[in-house]
Design a protein around this motif. Structure first.
Motif, mmCIF file in Angstrom:
data_model
loop_
_atom_site.group_PDB
_atom_site.id
_atom_site.type_symbol
_atom_site.label_atom_id
_atom_site.label_comp_id
_atom_site.label_asym_id
_atom_site.label_seq_id
_atom_site.Cartn_x
_atom_site.Cartn_y
_atom_site.Cartn_z
ATOM 1 N N GLN A 26 0.808 -1.210 0.000
ATOM 2 C CA GLN A 26 0.000 0.000 0.000
ATOM 3 C C GLN A 26 0.845 1.266 0.000
ATOM 4 O O GLN A 26 0.326 2.350 -0.183
ATOM 5 C CB GLN A 26 -0.912 0.016 1.228
ATOM 6 C CG GLN A 26 -2.236 -0.663 0.973
ATOM 7 C CD GLN A 26 -3.051 0.120 -0.025
ATOM 8 O OE1 GLN A 26 -3.343 1.289 0.188
ATOM 9 N NE2 GLN A 26 -3.401 -0.498 -1.123
ATOM 10 N N GLY A 27 2.151 1.127 0.282
ATOM 11 C CA GLY A 27 3.025 2.286 0.228
ATOM 12 C C GLY A 27 2.972 3.173 1.452
ATOM 13 O O GLY A 27 3.420 4.307 1.435
ATOM 14 N N GLY A 28 2.433 2.675 2.550
ATOM 15 C CA GLY A 28 2.455 3.457 3.790
ATOM 16 C C GLY A 28 1.196 4.265 4.027
ATOM 17 O O GLY A 28 0.972 4.754 5.124
ATOM 18 N N VAL A 29 0.340 4.432 3.014
ATOM 19 C CA VAL A 29 -0.843 5.274 3.211
ATOM 20 C C VAL A 29 -1.880 4.611 4.102
ATOM 21 O O VAL A 29 -2.788 5.271 4.586
ATOM 22 C CB VAL A 29 -1.507 5.679 1.872
ATOM 23 C CG1 VAL A 29 -0.678 6.687 1.148
ATOM 24 C CG2 VAL A 29 -1.787 4.475 1.018
ATOM 25 N N GLU A 30 -1.729 3.316 4.311
ATOM 26 C CA GLU A 30 -2.689 2.650 5.188
ATOM 27 C C GLU A 30 -2.592 3.167 6.620
ATOM 28 O O GLU A 30 -3.474 2.967 7.433
ATOM 29 C CB GLU A 30 -2.520 1.113 5.123
ATOM 30 C CG GLU A 30 -1.318 0.561 5.831
ATOM 31 C CD GLU A 30 -0.042 0.624 4.977
ATOM 32 O OE1 GLU A 30 0.945 -0.001 5.384
ATOM 33 O OE2 GLU A 30 -0.014 1.304 3.940
#
Lengths: 197, 157
Positions: free
Chosen positions: B141-145
């Motif tokens: 998710q690239g950290g946006v979670e």
């Protein structure tokens, strides 16, 4: 489809203003453009006819600051509202992350609103989206005009999903930023959940 | 499209830049942009000063989308290459890996033939990097979670 650039730490999202012809989609973007801090917005592009009807789209990029070290950029688009520009509307919906449905509150435009909402649902499905899950906000525009439908009527006709809804008068700016803020929130919450896959 | 979010990480971004730099030199171009089909700029090399890159990315995507619509009307999947000729500068647009648009701006120091040749060579390499980027995007998710409601609210203060 949001685009997250981990290298430059940017989140890019696409928001589309949809609705029948002359409902005020372009006016929403123009008001946002006028009132935003120049550092937070890019150039507004309008691909319009000589009579200023949207031909393909309007485009306004916004940069709203950082969250968790990510710069947030929102690309606002409008679609051409006139019925015969359906092919263009479908193209603009590609990659959309959230939709503002801008309804014209005037009684004479009740049918046009319903038709446009149905058209949105059809076109979203065609692009592979679930129209019942995509972040959506309703704006009942032109509340300042006489002969407008009641909120209850508009809600019953258009807001079957019971999404956030706002009264607006885009020419004076009433409700414009409330609508924008609401759709941005929904888009980011959706992104956090991992989109609509 | 309802494709997943695209997350571009440092290694793929650097790989894109390296291919674009080589293309810029090999094609004697002025500027090269890589844009996604939804109108977001991924990377650019060359003298981009004076270009409104955000608008350029959005209009390039609109251009490809509109001509794609035209292609469908005559039974083609899409027109994968577009060429716009100006008085001074020219623009060559091509679709890469179905999801990206490669935009090359060049003047009389180059030619459309040379640009087409170099673009063809660069396209395969860009597509390979894109495949890695898509696989990585699907995996994470690239950290946006980690975003919280308070984070989101902070944008509007």
């Amino acid at each position: 489809m949001s685009f997250i650039n981990y290298s430059s730490r940017e989140i890019n999202c696409k928001i589309v203003y949809y609705g029948p012809g002359l409902c005020g989609k372009t006016t929403n973007l123009q008001f946002i453009y006028k009132r935003m801090n120049p550092e937070a917005r890019g150039k507004m592009i309008s691909l319009a006819t000589e009579s200023e009807r949207t031909l393909f789209f309007d485009f306004l990029p916004l940069s709203l600051g950082e969250i968790r070290g990510f710069k947030t950029r929102f690309h606002l688009y409008t679609v051409p509202g006139q019925v015969f520009y359906d092919a263009s509307r479908r193209l603009i919906l590609r990659g959309v992350d959230g939709v503002v449905f801008c309804a014209d509150s005037q009684l004479t435009r009740v049918d046009a609103n319903e038709e446009s909402m149905e058209n949105l649902r059809v076109n979203l499905r065609e692009q592979g989206y679930d129209p019942d899950r995509l972040p959506l906000v309703l704006q009942y525009n032109k509340r300042d005009l006489p002969n407008v439908a009641s909120l209850a009527e508009l809600h019953a006709l258009l807001n079957r999903r019971n999404v956030p809804e706002y009264e607006a008068s885009a020419t004076t700016g009433i409700g414009v930023f409330e609508t924008l803020k609401a759709v941005i929130k929904l888009v980011l919450i959706d992104l956090k959940r991992g989109g609509r896959q | 499209m309802s494709q997943g979010n695209l997350i571009l990480r440092e290694p793929e971004y650097e790989a894109f830049l390296s291919i674009l730099r080589k293309l810029l030199a090999d094609a004697s171009a002025k500027v090269v942009f890589l844009v996604d089909k939804n109108g977001t700029l991924l990377a650019s090399v060359g003298d981009a000063v004076g270009f409104d890159t955000t608008s350029l990315a959005s209009l390039a995507a609109g251009n490809i989308a509109a001509t794609g619509g035209l292609a469908n009307l005559i039974g083609e999947k899409e027109f994968s290459i577009l060429f716009h000729e100006g008085e001074r500068d020219n623009m060559h647009l091509s679709v890469v890996a179905e999801r990206l648009i490669l935009v090359v701006v060049f003047d009389r120091r180059s030619s459309v033939g040379l640009v087409r040749l170099r673009v063809r060579q660069a396209t395969a390499r860009l597509a390979a990097v894109m495949a890695v980027a898509v696989a990585a995007s699907d995996a994470e998710q690239g950290g946006v979670e980690e975003l919280t409601e308070a984070d989101i609210e902070s944008l509007f203060k």
